[in-house]
Motif scaffolding. Structure first.
Motif, PDB file in Angstrom:
ATOM      1  N   ASN A  22       0.830  -1.197   0.000  1.00 45.69           N
ATOM      2  CA  ASN A  22       0.000   0.000   0.000  1.00 45.69           C
ATOM      3  C   ASN A  22       0.868   1.252   0.000  1.00 45.69           C
ATOM      4  O   ASN A  22       0.587   2.220  -0.702  1.00 45.69           O
ATOM      5  N   TRP A  23       1.925   1.234   0.798  1.00 45.95           N
ATOM      6  CA  TRP A  23       2.830   2.374   0.887  1.00 45.95           C
ATOM      7  C   TRP A  23       3.527   2.611  -0.448  1.00 45.95           C
ATOM      8  O   TRP A  23       3.639   3.741  -0.927  1.00 45.95           O
ATOM      9  N   ILE A  24       3.985   1.542  -1.090  1.00 51.58           N
ATOM     10  CA  ILE A  24       4.720   1.646  -2.348  1.00 51.58           C
ATOM     11  C   ILE A  24       3.809   2.073  -3.500  1.00 51.58           C
ATOM     12  O   ILE A  24       4.178   2.922  -4.316  1.00 51.58           O
ATOM     13  N   ASN A  25       2.615   1.489  -3.564  1.00 51.27           N
ATOM     14  CA  ASN A  25       1.737   1.689  -4.723  1.00 51.27           C
ATOM     15  C   ASN A  25       0.750   2.836  -4.578  1.00 51.27           C
ATOM     16  O   ASN A  25      -0.039   3.073  -5.471  1.00 51.27           O
ATOM     17  N   ASN A  26       0.780   3.534  -3.475  1.00 53.39           N
ATOM     18  CA  ASN A  26      -0.181   4.598  -3.238  1.00 53.39           C
ATOM     19  C   ASN A  26       0.575   5.869  -2.884  1.00 53.39           C
ATOM     20  O   ASN A  26       1.232   5.937  -1.850  1.00 53.39           O
ATOM     21  N   ASP A  27       0.465   6.869  -3.730  1.00 48.28           N
ATOM     22  CA  ASP A  27       1.182   8.118  -3.472  1.00 48.28           C
ATOM     23  C   ASP A  27       0.436   9.040  -2.507  1.00 48.28           C
ATOM     24  O   ASP A  27       0.914  10.109  -2.172  1.00 48.28           O
ATOM     25  N   GLN A  28      -0.746   8.614  -2.040  1.00 41.96           N
ATOM     26  CA  GLN A  28      -1.511   9.417  -1.091  1.00 41.96           C
ATOM     27  C   GLN A  28      -1.545   8.775   0.299  1.00 41.96           C
ATOM     28  O   GLN A  28      -2.482   8.976   1.058  1.00 41.96           O
ATOM     29  N   VAL A  29      -0.520   8.023   0.628  1.00 46.34           N
ATOM     30  CA  VAL A  29      -0.453   7.375   1.938  1.00 46.34           C
ATOM     31  C   VAL A  29      -0.254   8.440   3.008  1.00 46.34           C
ATOM     32  O   VAL A  29       0.628   9.285   2.896  1.00 46.34           O
ATOM     33  N   GLN A  30      -1.101   8.373   4.040  1.00 47.03           N
ATOM     34  CA  GLN A  30      -1.008   9.342   5.125  1.00 47.03           C
ATOM     35  C   GLN A  30       0.067   8.913   6.125  1.00 47.03           C
ATOM     36  O   GLN A  30       0.479   7.764   6.156  1.00 47.03           O
ATOM     37  N   ALA A  31       0.469   9.856   6.966  1.00 46.25           N
ATOM     38  CA  ALA A  31       1.556   9.597   7.915  1.00 46.25           C
ATOM     39  C   ALA A  31       1.237   8.438   8.849  1.00 46.25           C
ATOM     40  O   ALA A  31       2.089   7.600   9.120  1.00 46.25           O
ATOM     41  N   TYR A  32      -0.009   8.363   9.338  1.00 45.30           N
ATOM     42  CA  TYR A  32      -0.343   7.282  10.264  1.00 45.30           C
ATOM     43  C   TYR A  32      -0.222   5.917   9.594  1.00 45.30           C
ATOM     44  O   TYR A  32       0.089   4.922  10.244  1.00 45.30           O
ATOM     45  N   GLN A  33      -0.468   5.856   8.270  1.00 46.36           N
ATOM     46  CA  GLN A  33      -0.346   4.589   7.551  1.00 46.36           C
ATOM     47  C   GLN A  33       1.121   4.172   7.429  1.00 46.36           C
ATOM     48  O   GLN A  33       1.440   2.983   7.512  1.00 46.36           O
ATOM     49  N   LYS A  34       2.009   5.127   7.249  1.00 50.73           N
ATOM     50  CA  LYS A  34       3.440   4.819   7.192  1.00 50.73           C
ATOM     51  C   LYS A  34       3.927   4.314   8.546  1.00 50.73           C
ATOM     52  O   LYS A  34       4.666   3.332   8.627  1.00 50.73           O
ATOM     53  N   VAL A  35       3.509   4.986   9.604  1.00 49.14           N
ATOM     54  CA  VAL A  35       3.899   4.569  10.947  1.00 49.14           C
ATOM     55  C   VAL A  35       3.278   3.212  11.268  1.00 49.14           C
ATOM     56  O   VAL A  35       3.885   2.381  11.931  1.00 49.14           O
ATOM     57  N   PHE A  36       2.067   2.970  10.772  1.00 44.19           N
ATOM     58  CA  PHE A  36       1.399   1.683  10.983  1.00 44.19           C
ATOM     59  C   PHE A  36       2.193   0.551  10.349  1.00 44.19           C
ATOM     60  O   PHE A  36       2.313  -0.532  10.921  1.00 44.19           O
TER      61      PHE A  36
END
Length: 192
Positions: A22-36
Motif C-alpha cells: 500500500n505504501w509503495i503503490n499509493n502516493d496518497q499514503v497518510q503519515a499514520y499509515q506509514k507509521v502503521f
C-alpha cells in the motif's frame, strides 16, 4: 520454531506485507499509515522473538507487558490522527501521555512473571471506545466515503473486533492460572 508460531503471527506478516505494498503503490499514503507499517514490522519481530523464547523455555511475559504499552500508545496516536473532534483529540492526547507512565509503573511494581492484565484491560477498553468514536464521526460526517477504500475504517473495524473479543480472555489471564489444566487448555485452544 515454525510449528510453534500461531496463526496470529502469519496474519501479522500478511498485514505487514499488504501495508508495504500500500505504501509503495499509493502516493496518497497518510503519515499514520506509514507509521502503521513500521508498527506492524515491530509487532512481527516481537512475536518471532516471543516464539523463539518459548522454544528455549524462557518466559516472554515481560516482553509482552512492555510491548503492550507500546502497542496501546501507538493505537492512541493513530486514533488521534483519525478522529477530528477537538474535544476527543484532547482527551486522546492526554491519555496518550498518561497511560504509558501509569502502565510502566504498574509493570515495574508487579511480579515479573505475571501478565499485566489490568494494563491490557484498560488499553483494550480505551482503544475500543476510541474506535467507536471514529465510527460515530464517520457515520455523522457529511462527506461521502467509500468504505471499501478507506484504510482507517478497516483498521478501526479490526481494532474494535479484536479488542472486544480478546478483552475477556486476556483480562482474566491471571485468573486462568488457577484453573485446571483441562479448562485452561480449552480456553487456550480458542485463541489459536
Amino acid at each position: 520454531m515454525v510449528e510453534q508460531m500461531s496463526v496470529f503471527i502469519y496474519l501479522m506478516m500478511i498485514s505487514f506485507v499488504v501495508s508495504v505494498f500500500n505504501w509503495i503503490n499509493n502516493d496518497q499514503v497518510q503519515a499514520y499509515q506509514k507509521v502503521f507499517c513500521v508498527y506492524l514490522f515491530v509487532t512481527v519481530l516481537v512475536e518471532l522473538v516471543a516464539a523463539y523464547l518459548y522454544t528455549i523455555r524462557i518466559a516472554s511475559i515481560p516482553l509482552y507487558n512492555y510491548f503492550g504499552v507500546l502497542e496501546f500508545t501507538f493505537y492512541f496516536y493513530m486514533l488521534y490522527n483519525l478522529i477530528e473532534t477537538t474535544r476527543f483529540r484532547r482527551i486522546i492526547k492526554f491519555i496518550g501521555f498518561v497511560y504509558p507512565v501509569i502502565c510502566i509503573l504498574n509493570i515495574i511494581e508487579a511480579p515479573k512473571d505475571e501478565f499485566s492484565s489490568v494494563t491490557y484491560a484498560v488499553g483494550a477498553l480505551l482503544v475500543a471506545v476510541m474506535s467507536m468514536v471514529y465510527f460515530y464521526e464517520l457515520f455523522r460526517s457529511n462527506k461521502s466515503v467509500v468504505l471499501q477504500r478507506e484504510p482507517a475504517f478497516w483498521i478501526c473495524s479490526a481494532l474494535l473486533f479484536f479488542y472486544c473479543c480478546t478483552f475477556p480472555y486476556y483480562t482474566l489471564t491471571n485468573f486462568r492460572i488457577t484453573l485446571s489444566e483441562k479448562a485452561n487448555s480449552t480456553l487456550m485452544s480458542l485463541m489459536d
